[in-house]
Design a protein around this motif. Structure first.
Motif, short mmCIF file in Angstrom:
data_model
loop_
_atom_site.label_atom_id
_atom_site.label_comp_id
_atom_site.label_asym_id
_atom_site.label_seq_id
_atom_site.Cartn_x
_atom_site.Cartn_y
_atom_site.Cartn_z
N GLY A 104 -0.62 8.75 -0.49
CA GLY A 104 -1.12 10.23 -0.83
C GLY A 104 -0.04 11.55 -0.84
N GLY A 105 -1.13 12.61 -1.57
CA GLY A 105 -0.54 14.49 -2.15
C GLY A 105 -0.05 14.99 0.00
N GLY A 106 1.22 15.51 -0.63
CA GLY A 106 1.64 16.87 0.51
C GLY A 106 0.44 18.16 0.75
N GLY A 138 0.86 -1.27 -0.08
CA GLY A 138 -0.61 0.48 0.10
C GLY A 138 0.94 1.01 -0.33
N GLY A 139 0.62 1.86 -0.62
CA GLY A 139 1.46 3.53 -0.23
C GLY A 139 0.79 4.83 0.89
N GLY A 140 2.21 5.06 1.20
CA GLY A 140 2.08 6.05 2.06
C GLY A 140 1.25 7.41 2.21
N ALA A 141 1.24 7.60 3.01
CA ALA A 141 0.01 9.30 2.84
C ALA A 141 0.83 9.65 3.19
N GLY A 142 0.15 11.58 2.75
CA GLY A 142 0.52 12.07 3.06
C GLY A 142 0.86 13.08 4.10
N THR A 143 1.62 14.50 3.85
CA THR A 143 1.56 15.01 5.81
C THR A 143 1.28 16.48 5.02
N GLY A 144 0.74 16.62 6.92
CA GLY A 144 0.91 18.62 6.35
C GLY A 144 1.72 19.23 7.11
N ASN A 190 2.54 20.62 10.42
CA ASN A 190 1.94 20.66 11.88
C ASN A 190 1.29 22.19 12.31
N VAL A 191 0.72 22.20 11.27
CA VAL A 191 -0.47 23.84 11.43
C VAL A 191 -1.50 23.25 11.31
N ASN A 192 -1.86 23.91 10.39
CA ASN A 192 -3.11 23.81 9.39
C ASN A 192 -3.31 23.10 7.96
N SER A 193 -3.00 21.91 8.17
CA SER A 193 -3.13 20.92 6.38
C SER A 193 -2.59 19.58 6.57
N PRO A 194 -3.14 19.04 6.26
CA PRO A 194 -3.90 17.99 5.96
C PRO A 194 -2.64 17.12 4.86
N GLY A 195 -2.50 16.23 4.55
CA GLY A 195 -1.79 15.26 3.01
C GLY A 195 -2.82 14.48 3.20
N ALA A 204 5.88 7.51 4.70
CA ALA A 204 4.66 8.47 4.89
C ALA A 204 5.13 8.89 4.39
N GLY A 205 5.05 10.32 3.94
CA GLY A 205 6.16 11.15 4.14
C GLY A 205 6.75 12.60 5.28
N ALA A 206 7.70 12.80 5.64
CA ALA A 206 8.49 13.10 6.52
C ALA A 206 7.22 13.98 7.42
N ALA A 207 7.24 14.02 8.49
CA ALA A 207 6.38 14.72 9.33
C ALA A 207 6.60 16.19 9.15
N ALA A 208 5.06 16.66 9.38
CA ALA A 208 5.84 18.43 9.09
C ALA A 208 6.14 18.60 8.05
N ALA A 209 6.35 17.65 7.19
CA ALA A 209 7.36 18.86 6.33
C ALA A 209 6.15 18.89 4.75
N ASN A 210 5.01 18.56 4.34
CA ASN A 210 3.87 19.05 3.40
C ASN A 210 4.53 17.87 2.67
N ALA A 211 5.16 16.79 2.48
CA ALA A 211 5.50 15.82 1.26
C ALA A 211 4.91 14.98 1.33
#
Length: 298
Positions: free
Chosen positions: A112-114, A26-32, A34-39, A84-91
């Protein structure tokens, strides 16, 4: 449905008829950030099946049973889940790895998209779209799954004060589009009775939301995150997508390869593969849970 006595269809001297279930990582999730932006949630690994009366991914019917030869090596690979995308990196998340049995290849699930401008990726099933700023709407669209293997990811959502991400596609249903502060649910997985009991696999990862976490798709998809909770990883050996991250997303679950064949044959599992065999009625069932290598039959 009961197990099919494949022994009545096979000639021990000339061929071996095998039913298979091949599920990629399965694919890893995107990240935001750390403020207001989910992946977005990760897409499920590609799902291919030749079990009679059951479906492959994306609503396709069962594929043809494989006819193999004894005393011949065949490749097996169990795909790993994507990171998963790197934490708090919009990845964005990383796509899962392919799974293989002989000539059958299932594609790894899309990441998943960042947040902002990092779109999801396609795969067996497509990754979910992230929450994106106005003007970047195309980056928030869920990615497309592979025909006859999976489904599409859902879209992300953005307005001032309301942000959420889309769910990853599952093997039998698209990921849901996010609404306001609610993450989209991951697409549902597909059930199979190849082992003798019905088990769902290859569900999409849920999207993240500022209030409500998207649920993981049935069949191992991870739940999405929110400001207080990280996204959940997809289930091991399910091909489930990782749950979308507000701060940190979940990794994709590893895939699995399962084959069913007449009990008068004996399998040899080569080095590099982890597998186990059981006997159910007139058939043997071998499940491969990790690695890559060759197998042969006598």
């Amino acid at each position: 449905m009961g197990l099919i006595p494949l022994g009545i269809l096979s000639s021990a001297a000339t061929q071996l008829l095998i039913e298979y279930l091949v599920i990629a990582g399965g694919g890893g999730a995107g990240t935001g950030n750390n403020v207001n932006s989910p992946g977005g949630g990760g897409g499920a690994g590609g799902y291919r099946s030749s079990v009679l009366t059951e479906n492959s991914g994306g609503g396709a019917g069962a594929e043809s049973i494989l006819s193999l030869l004894p005393f011949t090596n065949y490749t097996v690979t169990v795909g790993a889940g994507g990171a998963a995308g790197a934490a708090a990196a919009n990845a964005s998340g990383t796509s899962g790895s392919n799974s293989v049995f002989s000539t059958i290849t299932s594609n790894g699930g899309g990441g998943g998209g960042g947040h902002l401008k990092t779109p999801p990726t396609g795969g067996g099933s497509g990754g979910g779209g992230p929450s994106v700023a106005p003007g970047d709407a195309s980056a928030g669209v869920g990615a497309t799954g592979t025909a006859n293997q999976g489904s599409n990811g859902g879209n992300g959502f953005f307005t001032l004060g309301s942000r959420a991400s889309g769910g990853g596609g599952g093997s039998s249903a698209n990921g849901a589009t996010a609404t306001s502060t609610v993450g989209g649910n991951g697409g549902s997985g597909q059930a199979s009775t190849i082992t003798g009991s019905s088990v769902s696999r290859a569900g999409g990862g849920g999207g993240a939301g500022s209030t409500t976490r998207g649920t993981g798709g049935t069949g191992g998809g991870g739940q999405g995150g929110n400001p207080s909770n990280a996204g959940v990883a997809g289930t091991t050996n399910s091909g489930g997508g990782g749950g979308g991250g507000w701060n940190a997303g979940g990794a994709g679950g590893s895939g699995i390869v399962i084959i069913r064949y007449p009990s008068n044959f004996t399998i040899t599992i080569g080095a590099g593969l982890t597998g186990s065999t059981s006997v159910v009625g007139n058939n043997k069932i071998t499940s491969f849970t990790a690695g890559t290598g060759n197998v042969s039959f006598v």
